[in-house]
Design a protein around this motif. Structure first.
Motif, PDB file in Angstrom:
ATOM      1  N   VAL A  87      -9.208  -7.905  -4.486  1.00  0.00           N
ATOM      2  CA  VAL A  87      -8.302  -6.871  -3.968  1.00  0.00           C
ATOM      3  C   VAL A  87      -8.497  -5.495  -4.602  1.00  0.00           C
ATOM      4  O   VAL A  87      -7.740  -4.575  -4.319  1.00  0.00           O
ATOM      5  CB  VAL A  87      -6.822  -7.311  -4.141  1.00  0.00           C
ATOM      6  CG1 VAL A  87      -6.522  -8.546  -3.306  1.00  0.00           C
ATOM      7  CG2 VAL A  87      -6.496  -7.569  -5.619  1.00  0.00           C
ATOM      8  N   ARG A  88      -9.503  -5.331  -5.435  1.00  0.00           N
ATOM      9  CA  ARG A  88      -9.638  -4.087  -6.182  1.00  0.00           C
ATOM     10  C   ARG A  88      -9.874  -2.868  -5.287  1.00  0.00           C
ATOM     11  O   ARG A  88      -9.623  -1.722  -5.693  1.00  0.00           O
ATOM     12  CB  ARG A  88     -10.775  -4.197  -7.203  1.00  0.00           C
ATOM     13  CG  ARG A  88     -12.140  -4.356  -6.581  1.00  0.00           C
ATOM     14  CD  ARG A  88     -13.233  -4.464  -7.634  1.00  0.00           C
ATOM     15  NE  ARG A  88     -14.547  -4.588  -7.032  1.00  0.00           N
ATOM     16  CZ  ARG A  88     -15.673  -4.689  -7.739  1.00  0.00           C
ATOM     17  NH1 ARG A  88     -15.637  -4.666  -9.055  1.00  0.00           N
ATOM     18  NH2 ARG A  88     -16.830  -4.793  -7.114  1.00  0.00           N
ATOM     19  N   ASP A  89     -10.347  -3.109  -4.061  1.00  0.00           N
ATOM     20  CA  ASP A  89     -10.615  -1.995  -3.151  1.00  0.00           C
ATOM     21  C   ASP A  89      -9.410  -1.647  -2.285  1.00  0.00           C
ATOM     22  O   ASP A  89      -9.492  -0.747  -1.450  1.00  0.00           O
ATOM     23  CB  ASP A  89     -11.804  -2.327  -2.255  1.00  0.00           C
ATOM     24  CG  ASP A  89     -11.550  -3.517  -1.352  1.00  0.00           C
ATOM     25  OD1 ASP A  89     -10.742  -4.389  -1.730  1.00  0.00           O
ATOM     26  OD2 ASP A  89     -12.161  -3.591  -0.260  1.00  0.00           O
TER      27      ASP A  89
ATOM     28  N   LEU B 279      -1.345  -0.655  -7.333  1.00  0.00           N
ATOM     29  CA  LEU B 279      -1.001   0.492  -8.179  1.00  0.00           C
ATOM     30  C   LEU B 279      -1.606   0.359  -9.571  1.00  0.00           C
ATOM     31  O   LEU B 279      -2.196   1.306 -10.109  1.00  0.00           O
ATOM     32  CB  LEU B 279       0.515   0.618  -8.290  1.00  0.00           C
ATOM     33  CG  LEU B 279       1.047   1.743  -9.168  1.00  0.00           C
ATOM     34  CD1 LEU B 279       0.614   3.109  -8.623  1.00  0.00           C
ATOM     35  CD2 LEU B 279       2.574   1.662  -9.271  1.00  0.00           C
ATOM     36  N   MET B 280      -1.429  -0.801 -10.174  1.00  0.00           N
ATOM     37  CA  MET B 280      -1.982  -1.075 -11.490  1.00  0.00           C
ATOM     38  C   MET B 280      -2.025  -2.589 -11.682  1.00  0.00           C
ATOM     39  O   MET B 280      -1.439  -3.350 -10.909  1.00  0.00           O
ATOM     40  CB  MET B 280      -1.163  -0.405 -12.598  1.00  0.00           C
ATOM     41  CG  MET B 280       0.279  -0.809 -12.676  1.00  0.00           C
ATOM     42  SD  MET B 280       1.146   0.127 -13.980  1.00  0.00           S
ATOM     43  CE  MET B 280       2.854  -0.361 -13.663  1.00  0.00           C
ATOM     44  N   TRP B 281      -2.735  -3.012 -12.720  1.00  0.00           N
ATOM     45  CA  TRP B 281      -2.843  -4.423 -13.056  1.00  0.00           C
ATOM     46  C   TRP B 281      -1.881  -4.737 -14.194  1.00  0.00           C
ATOM     47  O   TRP B 281      -1.813  -3.980 -15.168  1.00  0.00           O
ATOM     48  CB  TRP B 281      -4.271  -4.771 -13.470  1.00  0.00           C
ATOM     49  CG  TRP B 281      -5.336  -4.313 -12.529  1.00  0.00           C
ATOM     50  CD1 TRP B 281      -6.213  -3.292 -12.715  1.00  0.00           C
ATOM     51  CD2 TRP B 281      -5.651  -4.873 -11.244  1.00  0.00           C
ATOM     52  NE1 TRP B 281      -7.058  -3.168 -11.641  1.00  0.00           N
ATOM     53  CE2 TRP B 281      -6.738  -4.136 -10.718  1.00  0.00           C
ATOM     54  CE3 TRP B 281      -5.122  -5.928 -10.494  1.00  0.00           C
ATOM     55  CZ2 TRP B 281      -7.308  -4.408  -9.475  1.00  0.00           C
ATOM     56  CZ3 TRP B 281      -5.689  -6.211  -9.257  1.00  0.00           C
ATOM     57  CH2 TRP B 281      -6.769  -5.456  -8.761  1.00  0.00           C
ATOM     58  N   GLN B 282      -1.196  -5.865 -14.087  1.00  0.00           N
ATOM     59  CA  GLN B 282      -0.193  -6.211 -15.091  1.00  0.00           C
ATOM     60  C   GLN B 282      -0.572  -7.527 -15.771  1.00  0.00           C
ATOM     61  O   GLN B 282      -1.071  -8.447 -15.122  1.00  0.00           O
ATOM     62  CB  GLN B 282       1.165  -6.353 -14.402  1.00  0.00           C
ATOM     63  CG  GLN B 282       2.345  -6.501 -15.335  1.00  0.00           C
ATOM     64  CD  GLN B 282       3.645  -6.392 -14.568  1.00  0.00           C
ATOM     65  OE1 GLN B 282       4.280  -5.355 -14.515  1.00  0.00           O
ATOM     66  NE2 GLN B 282       4.037  -7.488 -13.939  1.00  0.00           N
TER      67      GLN B 282
ATOM     68  N   ARG C  77      -7.894   1.920 -12.315  1.00  0.00           N
ATOM     69  CA  ARG C  77      -6.443   1.739 -12.381  1.00  0.00           C
ATOM     70  C   ARG C  77      -5.992   1.440 -13.805  1.00  0.00           C
ATOM     71  O   ARG C  77      -6.710   0.824 -14.586  1.00  0.00           O
ATOM     72  CB  ARG C  77      -5.993   0.589 -11.474  1.00  0.00           C
ATOM     73  CG  ARG C  77      -6.188   0.860  -9.986  1.00  0.00           C
ATOM     74  CD  ARG C  77      -5.713  -0.349  -9.193  1.00  0.00           C
ATOM     75  NE  ARG C  77      -5.824  -0.125  -7.762  1.00  0.00           N
ATOM     76  CZ  ARG C  77      -6.912  -0.365  -7.051  1.00  0.00           C
ATOM     77  NH1 ARG C  77      -7.999  -0.825  -7.654  1.00  0.00           N
ATOM     78  NH2 ARG C  77      -6.930  -0.147  -5.746  1.00  0.00           N
ATOM     79  N   PRO C  78      -4.764   1.830 -14.136  1.00  0.00           N
ATOM     80  CA  PRO C  78      -4.236   1.506 -15.461  1.00  0.00           C
ATOM     81  C   PRO C  78      -3.921   0.015 -15.586  1.00  0.00           C
ATOM     82  O   PRO C  78      -3.710  -0.683 -14.596  1.00  0.00           O
ATOM     83  CB  PRO C  78      -2.959   2.353 -15.561  1.00  0.00           C
ATOM     84  CG  PRO C  78      -2.584   2.653 -14.154  1.00  0.00           C
ATOM     85  CD  PRO C  78      -3.850   2.681 -13.359  1.00  0.00           C
TER      86      PRO C  78
END
Length: 241
Positions: free
Chosen positions: A59-61, A66-69, A106-107
């Motif tokens: 799903v990175r594209d 919004l960001m990775w948690q 992404r952060p």
């Protein structure tokens, strides 16, 4: 689709998800309403770096991410399996490095139970954004001022709010829930980074009830009661999830 439409109508612009999200249809539906997703890429147990890599690449594209948690108040329970604190830290470091190797755009965030001490923040330089789960009645106390003293990294409320059952009265109390929701949301807005504050925003807990959490109860009935560390929601300081 109905839930997402209701979220948009309520003004929600991001949803926090407690697992990796690989269903691109859901992401598409969220993005149609310009709602971002914050998936939890490492939630429990030992870290599986290969699975993490695959989850990110799926799903990175997608613009809805919004960001990775990483994690959910893991300092309380050791990623739900009692891992030692230092092991949790090392797993988070490895997870962050794995994600960054496949998506540097992404952060990366982690979610702490309560406000982390300065040594805890400094011990995870791989983390770009810190989320905190915080339940202390009708106030966030002094966490915004304390965070400003401890770190220059962004902060968000990963969980806040109140349930609708009032254990003091033994009945549903929508009015008390509304008071808590509006009061705490206003406090977050008053400390928003848009206004020069330290807080990016917050995630109300939660959109859907979790009837499965009462292991002794029924999956078909809304049970009451429950405990959780770190304080409790207004007005009874009890997590009736």
């Amino acid at each position: 689709e109905q839930d997402i439409a209701m979220m948009a109508e309520a003004g929600i612009n991001a949803v926090r998800i407690y697992d990796p999200l690989s269903d691109r249809l859901i992401l598409d539906l969220l993005w149609e309403r310009r709602i971002f997703a914050v998936p939890t890429m490492y939630m429990s147990g030992e870290l599986d770096a290969n699975r993490l890599k695959d989850d990110v690449n799926r799903v990175r594209d997608h613009p809805a991410i919004l960001m990775w948690q990483l994690g959910n108040e893991w300092n309380y329970h050791g990623f739900y399996v009692g891992l030692p604190y230092e092991t949790c830290v090392q797993n988070i470091k490895e997870a962050a490095r794995t994600i960054r190797a496949h998506d540097g755009s992404r952060p990366i965030a982690t979610v702490y139970g309560g406000l982390p001490a300065e040594w805890a923040i400094d011990g995870l330089p791989e983390i770009d954004v810190w989320g905190v789960n915080y339940y202390h009645g009708l106030s966030f106390e002094h966490i915004f001022d304390e965070w400003r003293d401890r770190s220059d990294k962004p902060l968000y409320l990963a969980e806040y709010g109140a349930d609708a059952w009032n254990a003091l009265k033994g009945e549903e109390d929508d009015e008390a829930q509304a008071v808590a929701t509006s009061t705490l949301t206003a406090d977050i807005a008053n400390h928003s980074s848009v206004l020069g504050g330290v807080c990016l925003g917050g995630f109300l807990f939660e959109w859907s009830d979790e009837w499965w959490k009462d292991q002794a109860g029924s999956l078909d009935e809304h049970d009451v009661g429950g405990i959780a560390p770190g304080g409790g929601p207004w007005p009874d300081l009890t997590f009736n999830e």
